[in-house]
Design an enzyme around this catalytic site. Structure first.
Site, PDB file in Angstrom:
ATOM      1  N   LYS A  52       0.227  -1.228   0.150  1.00  0.00           N
ATOM      2  CA  LYS A  52      -0.278  -0.108  -0.145  1.00  0.00           C
ATOM      3  C   LYS A  52       0.780   1.347   0.005  1.00  0.00           C
ATOM      4  CE  LYS A  52      -3.725  -2.699   2.244  1.00  0.00           C
ATOM      5  NZ  LYS A  52      -4.595  -2.294   3.601  1.00  0.00           N
ATOM      6  N   GLN A  96      -5.153  -1.672   9.124  1.00  0.00           N
ATOM      7  CA  GLN A  96      -4.868  -2.458   8.896  1.00  0.00           C
ATOM      8  C   GLN A  96      -5.306  -4.036   9.913  1.00  0.00           C
ATOM      9  OE1 GLN A  96      -3.351  -3.225   5.618  1.00  0.00           O
ATOM     10  NE2 GLN A  96      -4.605  -5.572   6.261  1.00  0.00           N
ATOM     11  N   ASP A 119     -11.323   3.118   3.696  1.00  0.00           N
ATOM     12  CA  ASP A 119     -11.887   1.592   3.350  1.00  0.00           C
ATOM     13  C   ASP A 119     -13.767   1.059   3.277  1.00  0.00           C
ATOM     14  OD1 ASP A 119     -10.066  -0.804   3.241  1.00  0.00           O
ATOM     15  OD2 ASP A 119      -9.381  -0.610   5.542  1.00  0.00           O
TER      16      ASP A 119
END
Ligand code: NAP
Length: 281
Positions: A52, A96, A119
């Site tokens: 990422k 995460q 997200d």
């Protein structure tokens, strides 16, 4: 059969995003910033986060990774999120997953201010997506959606079957295809005859976590099949779709690896840029 090349599509998307970041920099004299919080030392999470960060740098985003040991107290993580919520240089925040057991995942998700929730997991974004309002969209289903649209731009009236109803994949995928005027059937572990459901589909999105569940004789000719699954087996990584069988019938199919996976990270960058743009209004 069209082999849907997710690597190529993701590279093209990153190229578009790179140009967009350059334009935003000219316009606002700053660039979108993505902050990732990584807790613990689980190898897959570390690899995801590294990828990422690399991709974010590649398109010109400001990116930062904050690392904590897996013993970190929940309160410290929540405080850090609060700090990032109030930091103007941070456009997007991602924690995460998975998290260590002592940290409440939902509390963490809800702590992130919805306008920085790259997200798309915050209940506010989930609600906005299902109500058809502007929202961050979970990265994997967004990637699937963009791949489907590359194959077929007008999805109106198509019958879509989503296999799996997770909050991460199946449910948001349903919302995205409903918005495109598909007739959507969402299936799950209690569905009585999954094969019969799939045989009705013009579009199948499989997000189950069962290696090669979707078989060749479950798919009618001219179906677009998107395989979200990533399953470790003795034969390596395979998807939720039996690639060899289904490729004989489908109109288009994503491979695993190299299909949906690369699009997920590219969509995270896209979401970060969208959050930045919304914050400038
Ligand atoms: P999940 O949360 O475990 O959900 C799986 C879903 O599949 C559940 O809704 C479950 O039904 C359903 N299911 C289980 N057995 C079934 C069956 N026999 N028939 C029909 N449906 C069945 O999984 P997820 O997080 O969505 O992940 C799915 C897969 O995608 C995994 O392989 C994961 O590794 C992969 N993944 C890939 C990416 C990527 O970037 N490519 C990203 C995320 C996840 P119930 O609700 O009834 O239990």
């Amino acid at each position: 059969m069209i082999l849907i090349d997710g690597k190529k599509a993701a590279a093209e998307l990153r190229e578009e995003l790179k140009k967009e970041v350059t334009d935003l920099k000219t316009k606002y004299n700053k660039v979108p910033g993505l902050t990732v919080i990584l807790i613990g030392d689980m190898t897959p999470s570390q690899i995801y986060v590294r990828n990422k960060e690399k991709s974010a740098n590649e398109v010109g985003l400001k990116s930062e990774v904050i690392k904590y040991p897996d013993t970190v107290e929940e309160e410290i993580v929540l405080k850090k999120i609060e700090e990032l919520n109030n930091d103007d240089s941070v456009s997007g925040i991602l924690v995460q997953l998975p998290l260590p057991k002592h940290i409440d995942k939902q509390k963490v998700i809800e702590k992130i201010i919805p306008s920085k929730d790259v997200d798309g997991f915050h209940p506010m974004n989930v609600g906005n997506l299902s109500s058809g309002y502007e929202s961050s969209i979970p990265c994997t289903p967004l990637g699937c959606y963009l791949l489907i649209k590359k194959i077929e731009s007008n999805l109106s009236g198509k019958k879509a079957v989503i296999v799996g109803r997770s909050n991460l994949n199946g449910k948001p995928m349903t919302q995205l295809l409903l918005k495109e005027n598909c007739t959507v059937t969402i299936t799950h572990s209690k569905t009585k005859d999954l094969k019969a459901e799939c045989l009705e589909a013009d579009i199948i999105v499989a997000a189950v976590g069962i290696p090669e569940l979707v078989k060749g004789d479950w798919v009618k000719k001219d179906t677009i099949v998107i395989d979200v699954g990533i399953n470790k087996t003795d034969n390596g990584i395979v998807g939720d779709v039996d690639f060899d069988e289904v490729s004989k019938n489908a109109k288009a199919l994503t491979p695993v690896p190299g299909g949906v996976g690369p699009m997920t990270i590219a969509c995270l960058l896209k979401n970060t840029i969208e959050c930045f743009k919304r914050s400038q209004i």
